[in-house]
Write an enzyme that holds these catalytic residues in place. Structure first.
Site, mmCIF file in Angstrom:
data_model
loop_
_atom_site.group_PDB
_atom_site.id
_atom_site.type_symbol
_atom_site.label_atom_id
_atom_site.label_comp_id
_atom_site.label_asym_id
_atom_site.label_seq_id
_atom_site.Cartn_x
_atom_site.Cartn_y
_atom_site.Cartn_z
ATOM 1 N N ALA A 77 0.737 -1.226 -0.004
ATOM 2 C CA ALA A 77 0.573 -0.247 0.169
ATOM 3 C C ALA A 77 1.261 1.477 -0.118
ATOM 4 O O ALA A 77 2.249 0.990 0.874
ATOM 5 C CB ALA A 77 -0.963 -0.151 1.447
ATOM 6 N N LYS A 78 0.272 2.355 -0.698
ATOM 7 C CA LYS A 78 1.174 3.597 -0.219
ATOM 8 C C LYS A 78 1.121 4.209 0.967
ATOM 9 O O LYS A 78 2.688 4.239 0.511
ATOM 10 C CB LYS A 78 0.047 4.410 -1.655
ATOM 11 C CG LYS A 78 0.340 4.463 -2.596
ATOM 12 C CD LYS A 78 -0.426 5.178 -3.292
ATOM 13 C CE LYS A 78 -0.150 5.006 -5.075
ATOM 14 N NZ LYS A 78 -1.518 5.679 -6.451
#
Length: 284
Positions: free
Chosen positions: A257-258
């Site tokens: 995930a970012k």
């Protein structure tokens, strides 16, 4: 050995809402190699319709990260925020055919309607929009619009399928021929209250305008294809070949995930990771 196919066109289309991570690198690499090993073309597209979350510095970061990996692409790069007029033309076409309707619902309205129903239909992303505004009369829609009530635009899926009049399918190179069941997504949003388009509308329009022949993307977008083939048929666009690949997971079995900045390509580059070694490790 992949057969030569100079007509093959793939794309990598990230949203600049954060820095790229290993999962993005894997998807970009798959699309890049798919095209290059066939003598085809690879495009980069920036999907930045969410003007509140997308930032210019993240767009710059995408270019920086992909160049670090050794990827090249054609110029100019299409940025969706510069082409809202294209999506409005497409939306107007659906309106003219009676296939789109204004939706004045708030999230609370939708949640309340779903709560009232003991058998509210659910899709892969949760409850399906219950069609509240689909049943408004023309006079009611006119009155709400005249009053300045904010509204989105939704696809009238039942009307769309009636117009198409035949089953839809697409070829997925992993799963084979897939019979489209767009009912599992329902009347999706075509344009939002604060954005003159949506992911579904803009990606279908862009893929057609850019002559994309093969769409390589994560399996998390597999279900979206059920709606995309509907829109492709309504606009008279060809349906590309799809390849929905598995998602990369971290050591804990979670999707990258970012928000986890420790696994971004920027952090790996700063840590001195060899991009050639990383690319080799990501080879499908």
């Amino acid at each position: 050995m992949n057969r030569p196919d100079p007509t093959c066109v793939t794309r990598f289309a990230p949203s600049p809402t954060g820095r790229l991570h290993k999962g993005h690198a894997y998807s970009a690499l798959m699309a890049y190699r798919y095209a290059k090993t066939r003598g085809g073309r690879f495009l980069l597209r920036i999907e930045d319709i969410d003007t509140t979350r997308c930032k210019p510095e993240f767009t710059d970061g995408i270019f920086e990260d992909l160049k670090w990996l050794g990827l090249t692409w054609e110029e100019p790069v299409r940025q969706q925020s510069q082409h809202f007029d294209d999506y409005q033309v497409a939306l107007q076409e659906l309106k003219a055919k009676g296939l789109a309707y204004p939706c004045f619902c708030t999230r609370k309205d939708i949640e309340a309607e779903i709560t009232k129903s003991a058998s509210a239909p659910h899709g892969p992303d949760g409850p399906i929009y219950p069609g509240i505004c689909r049943h408004l009369s023309g006079a009611e829609r006119t009155a709400k619009t005249a009053a300045g009530t904010p509204h989105a635009w939704r696809l009238d899926l039942a009307a769309a399928l009636k117009l198409i009049g035949e089953p839809l399918e697409w070829l997925d190179e992993v799963k084979g021929v897939i019979r489209a069941t767009p009912e599992e997504l329902g009347d999706v949003v075509l344009a939002r209250k604060d954005t003159p388009t949506s992911y579904h509308l803009s990606v279908v329009v862009d893929d057609a305008l850019q002559s994309i022949t093969h769409i390589i993307r994560g399996e998390d977008l597999f279900h979206a294809t059920h709606i995309h083939v509907v829109l492709q048929r309504l606009f008279g666009y060809p349906t590309p070949v799809y390849l929905h690949h598995g998602l990369m997971l971290d050591e804990g079995g979670q999707r990258f995930a970012k928000r986890n900045k420790s696994v971004t390509l920027e952090s790996l580059r700063t840590a001195g990771v060899d991009p050639t070694a990383l690319m080799a490790a990501l080879t499908p």
